[in-house]
Enzyme design. Structure first.
Site, PDB file in Angstrom:
ATOM      1  CB  VAL A 169      -0.938   0.013   1.225  1.00  0.00           C
ATOM      2  CG1 VAL A 169      -1.907  -1.153   1.171  1.00  0.00           C
ATOM      3  CG2 VAL A 169      -0.152   0.001   2.531  1.00  0.00           C
ATOM      4  CB  THR A 211       9.689   1.761   0.445  1.00  0.00           C
ATOM      5  OG1 THR A 211       9.994   1.109  -0.795  1.00  0.00           O
ATOM      6  CG2 THR A 211      10.973   2.272   1.073  1.00  0.00           C
ATOM      7  CB  ALA A 301      20.786   1.827   2.446  1.00  0.00           C
ATOM      8  CB  ALA A 304      19.939   6.845   0.167  1.00  0.00           C
ATOM      9  CB  CYS A 355      11.606   4.926  -4.858  1.00  0.00           C
ATOM     10  SG  CYS A 355      10.386   3.623  -5.034  1.00  0.00           S
ATOM     11  NE  ARG A 425       4.310   6.474  -8.882  1.00  0.00           N
ATOM     12  CZ  ARG A 425       4.340   5.246  -8.359  1.00  0.00           C
ATOM     13  NH1 ARG A 425       3.738   4.993  -7.223  1.00  0.00           N
ATOM     14  NH2 ARG A 425       4.978   4.280  -9.002  1.00  0.00           N
TER      15      ARG A 425
END
Length: 565
Positions: A169, A211, A301, A304, A355, A425
């Site tokens: 979700v 996530t 991580a 990133a 993300c 997005r």
């Protein structure tokens, strides 16, 4: 021989006894199993002995339509419909739909149901026009849908019946309250956990696919343990590492599958259950197991680190423009260092997608909550450079065109955040378009996949609204005379003063730029935010060209630098 009417799943080792012979009648598909090198799995009504000839359907990936067992096959296990493993996934979005479709394809003995409260989305998954575009997705869905892959809005029924429940979700960034602008909003996750606890009548494995922040599993465990119905739950973290545009290949041949669970006998048993599902097609050495917290943090991580590489090369692109260096040559040189490698070193207008920014902001908030201010500031800078790159691009456009785009037609080629997807997005196109609209530019937008309604909604949306379920997003859209959405690149560029290439669609490399130039206002500008066109060729045609991180066109070089905020 079992009950006459019971459906049985028979797994047969594929050896030399497969021969061409009989007409097709029953279902079969080629697959693999962790205990077998290669086998066939088929369903048949159990009214005959297994040593008889088995009429079966054409497997989609075997060349011969007829298969015959010339000797009694070796049966490794029998599985009836009543004890068939059942998987339910809550959330039919970019992660849940494709992931479950691949599991269903590779595990024909497992029933997979994807559930969502959005009737529109489920209807689309059950139609010929799937709600998302991903190369290869249609074929995978069609191969299993209606057989062992189903899409439904009856969420509670299928969650109740499932042995394994994936939760995929939305976890949007909070827009108000504690941690606003950084922390993940776990409202939908908590709601899903409470529903699972309320409707479950048997023990379940609950898998985090969204996530989520580190320690989310602990919170979910507490919710489920207080459901007061005696049901036992094991929580696993199984983060996705998919790249849009290549998601189906990423699922079919993943770099790794990560499964995190409790370091208890029950937790390890749950890990093994999920590991066995993936082992149907993923080599065992690519299935990694960790504790829960390591798995949760690994996803944050990974994103990133990838975003950091993009921001690093984009920071270098600004320096290259200032010094006359070529960022592509610099990236190639450093990418040849085996310790660095060439991936994610393409300078651009900035990164987008669902993300990278969200996960970095989440990581920043976790660092701040743990008193790691310096670490938080380090990761914050990755997002800051990305914002800087987008605003720098807009300033370059405006300053090049006599310091104003007011009343000028600007063609926007590409709106998706990357090629081969319709996903918008966090696309850089939103910031670029809003920046140019803010200077009263007249925009003509073309993207091969993104529809006009989506573009207008995106430009009307507040930051972070996009990550809420579709039915909770604002229904208003931008209705500006300054904005038009057209059906091809030539229409978008006709009578334009400038062109901004925002998405690296392959078709933009093949356009007839001489034809485009002849139909534009002069001087004609191209601002290549993805470095997809040959700047020298375009200059020979007559364009004034700006490419991110490349030596500046003499026209642009003489203008004030676009590097200051």
């Amino acid at each position: 021989q079992l009950c006459e009417e019971e459906e049985v799943c028979v797994v047969l080792e594929r050896k030399g006894w497969l021969r061409s012979c009989v007409p097709a009648r029953l279902r079969v598909r080629a697959t693999t199993h962790p205990r077998l090198h290669r086998h066939l799995s088929l369903s048949l009504p159990c009214t005959r002995f297994l040593s008889l000839i088995l009429p079966i359907t054409t497997p989609p990936n075997l060349p011969n339509p007829h298969i015959f067992c010339s000797e009694p096959p070796q049966v490794f296990f029998l599985q009836t419909a009543s004890n068939m493993v059942k998987i339910c996934c809550i959330g039919a979005g970019y992660v849940g739909g494709p992931t479950m479709a691949m599991i269903a394809l590779k595990c024909p003995m497992i029933e997979v149901v994807v559930v969502d409260i959005s009737v529109t989305r489920i209807t689309a998954w059950n139609s010929d026009r799937l709600p998302i575009f991903e190369p290869g997705l249609d074929e995978v869905v069609l191969a299993s849908r209606g057989r062992n892959l189903f899409f439904s809005t009856d969420v509670e029924k299928h969650v109740s019946e499932a042995d394994i429940v994936f939760v995929s979700v939305n976890t949007p960034t909070k827009t108000r309250g504690l941690g606003a602008g950084k922390a993940a909003d776990l409202t939908y996750w908590e709601s899903a956990a409470r529903m699972i606890g309320d409707v479950s009548k048997s023990d379940k494995i609950v898998v985090e696919k969204s996530t989520v922040p580190v320690k989310t599993a602990e919170a979910i465990e507490k919710i489920l343990s207080h459901s007061h119905n005696g049901i036992r739950f094991q929580i696993l973290s199984n983060p996705e590492f998919l790249a849009e545009g290549t998601a189906m290949e990423d699922l079919r041949n993943p770099d790794r599958v990560l499964i995190g669970g409790r370091e208890t006998p029950e937790g390890q048993k749950a890990i093994q259950v999920l590991k066995d599902v993936y082992a149907h097609w993923v080599p065992e050495d690519r299935i990694l197991t960790t504790n829960l917290w390591s798995a949760e943090l690994s996803k944050l991580a990974a994103n990133a680190f990838l975003a950091q590489r993009i921001s690093s090369v984009n920071a270098m692109s600004a320096l290259c423009e200032a010094t006359g260096a070529d960022v592509s040559q610099v990236a190639y040189a450093i990418g040849k260092d085996s310790r660095i490698g060439p991936r994610f070193l393409n300078a651009s207008v900035g990164f987008g997608g669902s993300c990278f920014q969200k996960d970095i902001l989440n990581l920043v908030y976790i660092c701040e909550c743990n008193g790691l201010t310096e670490v938080a500031n380090y990761w914050k800078q990755v997002v800051h450079i990305n914002d800087y790159q987008k605003s720098r691009f807009v300033r370059r456009v405006v300053s090049s065109m006599f310091n104003t785009v007011s009343g000028k037609k600007i063609a926007i080629l590409g709106f998706a955040f990357k090629k081969d997807t319709g996903d918008t997005r966090e696309t850089p196109a939103i910031d670029v378009c809003n920046g140019l609209l803010g200077d009263n530019g007249m925009l003509s937008i073309y993207d091969p996949l993104v529809k006009e309604d989506q573009i207008r909604r995106d430009l009307a949306m507040n930051k972070f609204d996009w990550d809420h379920p579709h039915h909770l997003q604002p229904v208003t859209s931008v209705d500006l005379k300054q904005l038009s959405v057209v059906s091809d690149a030539y229409e978008a560029t006709k009578d334009a003063h400038g062109i901004c290439i925002i998405t690296e669609w392959d078709e933009f490399k093949k356009l007839d730029y001489k034809r485009i130039y002849d139909n534009m206002q002069k001087p004609a500008f191209i601002f290549d935010g993805r470095n997809v066109v040959n700047a020298d060729e375009l200059r020979r045609i007559g364009f004034i060209v700006y490419s991110v991180g490349k030596p500046l066109d003499p026209w642009i070089k003489d203008l004030p630098a676009a590097g200051t905020s």
